[in-house]
Design a protein around this motif. Structure first.
Motif, PDB file in Angstrom:
ATOM      1  N   GLY A  60     -29.729   6.234  25.466  1.00  0.00           N
ATOM      2  CA  GLY A  60     -29.409   6.843  26.577  1.00  0.00           C
ATOM      3  C   GLY A  60     -28.328   7.868  26.745  1.00  0.00           C
ATOM      4  N   SER A  61     -27.374   7.946  27.237  1.00  0.00           N
ATOM      5  CA  SER A  61     -26.362   8.916  27.672  1.00  0.00           C
ATOM      6  C   SER A  61     -25.202   8.285  27.143  1.00  0.00           C
ATOM      7  CB  SER A  61     -26.226   9.503  28.999  1.00  0.00           C
ATOM      8  OG  SER A  61     -26.090   8.425  29.772  1.00  0.00           O
ATOM      9  N   ALA A  62     -25.028   7.791  26.013  1.00  0.00           N
ATOM     10  CA  ALA A  62     -23.787   7.223  25.432  1.00  0.00           C
ATOM     11  C   ALA A  62     -22.837   7.987  25.232  1.00  0.00           C
ATOM     12  CB  ALA A  62     -24.175   6.228  24.228  1.00  0.00           C
ATOM     13  N   ALA A  63     -21.569   7.922  25.608  1.00  0.00           N
ATOM     14  CA  ALA A  63     -20.186   8.864  25.406  1.00  0.00           C
ATOM     15  C   ALA A  63     -20.154   9.000  23.963  1.00  0.00           C
ATOM     16  CB  ALA A  63     -19.254   8.650  26.056  1.00  0.00           C
ATOM     17  N   LEU A  64     -19.931  10.255  23.231  1.00  0.00           N
ATOM     18  CA  LEU A  64     -19.467  10.546  22.049  1.00  0.00           C
ATOM     19  C   LEU A  64     -17.879  10.944  21.804  1.00  0.00           C
ATOM     20  CD1 LEU A  64     -22.688  12.453  21.103  1.00  0.00           C
ATOM     21  CD2 LEU A  64     -22.389  10.125  20.848  1.00  0.00           C
ATOM     22  N   PRO A  65     -17.167  10.104  21.211  1.00  0.00           N
ATOM     23  CA  PRO A  65     -15.672  10.428  21.184  1.00  0.00           C
ATOM     24  C   PRO A  65     -15.749  11.466  20.202  1.00  0.00           C
ATOM     25  CG  PRO A  65     -16.052   7.921  20.743  1.00  0.00           C
ATOM     26  CD  PRO A  65     -17.398   8.615  20.928  1.00  0.00           C
ATOM     27  N   ALA A  66     -14.748  12.230  20.169  1.00  0.00           N
ATOM     28  CA  ALA A  66     -14.397  13.546  19.300  1.00  0.00           C
ATOM     29  C   ALA A  66     -14.286  12.898  17.905  1.00  0.00           C
ATOM     30  CB  ALA A  66     -13.056  14.014  19.587  1.00  0.00           C
ATOM     31  N   GLU A  67     -14.596  13.680  17.105  1.00  0.00           N
ATOM     32  CA  GLU A  67     -14.924  13.450  15.795  1.00  0.00           C
ATOM     33  C   GLU A  67     -15.590  12.163  15.147  1.00  0.00           C
ATOM     34  OE1 GLU A  67     -13.422  15.846  13.780  1.00  0.00           O
ATOM     35  OE2 GLU A  67     -12.893  16.960  15.595  1.00  0.00           O
TER      36      GLU A  67
END
Length: 79
Positions: A60-67
């Motif tokens: 889906g549109s899972a959030a992607l943390p920095a790095e």
């Protein structure tokens, strides 16, 4: 938006022409859009691929943390 590392495997690597790159994206949807913009030939692979975020399956549109590291895994044949 921030940069994440994207690792392509098998057919995804062949379509992208690279094993790994960094792309700017806040979520999986943005990441797919950025990958398609950079590599239009990825379209059929991304439709059927599985995605791992730091080793855990996402969709889906899972959030992607920095790095973070996102792996693009097309379906594999054999066993």
């Amino acid at each position: 938006m921030h940069e994440v590392t994207v690792r392509y495997w098998a057919a995804a690597q062949a379509a992208a022409g690279t094993h790994e790159e960094r792309l700017a994206a806040a979520d999986l949807g943005e990441l797919r859009d950025a990958a398609l913009h950079a590599h239009p030939g990825l379209a059929p692979v991304l439709k059927v691929a599985s995605y791992l975020l730091d080793g855990h399956r996402i969709d889906g549109s899972a959030a992607l943390p920095a790095e973070s590291i996102v792996e693009v895994l097309p379906p594999f044949a054999g066993g």
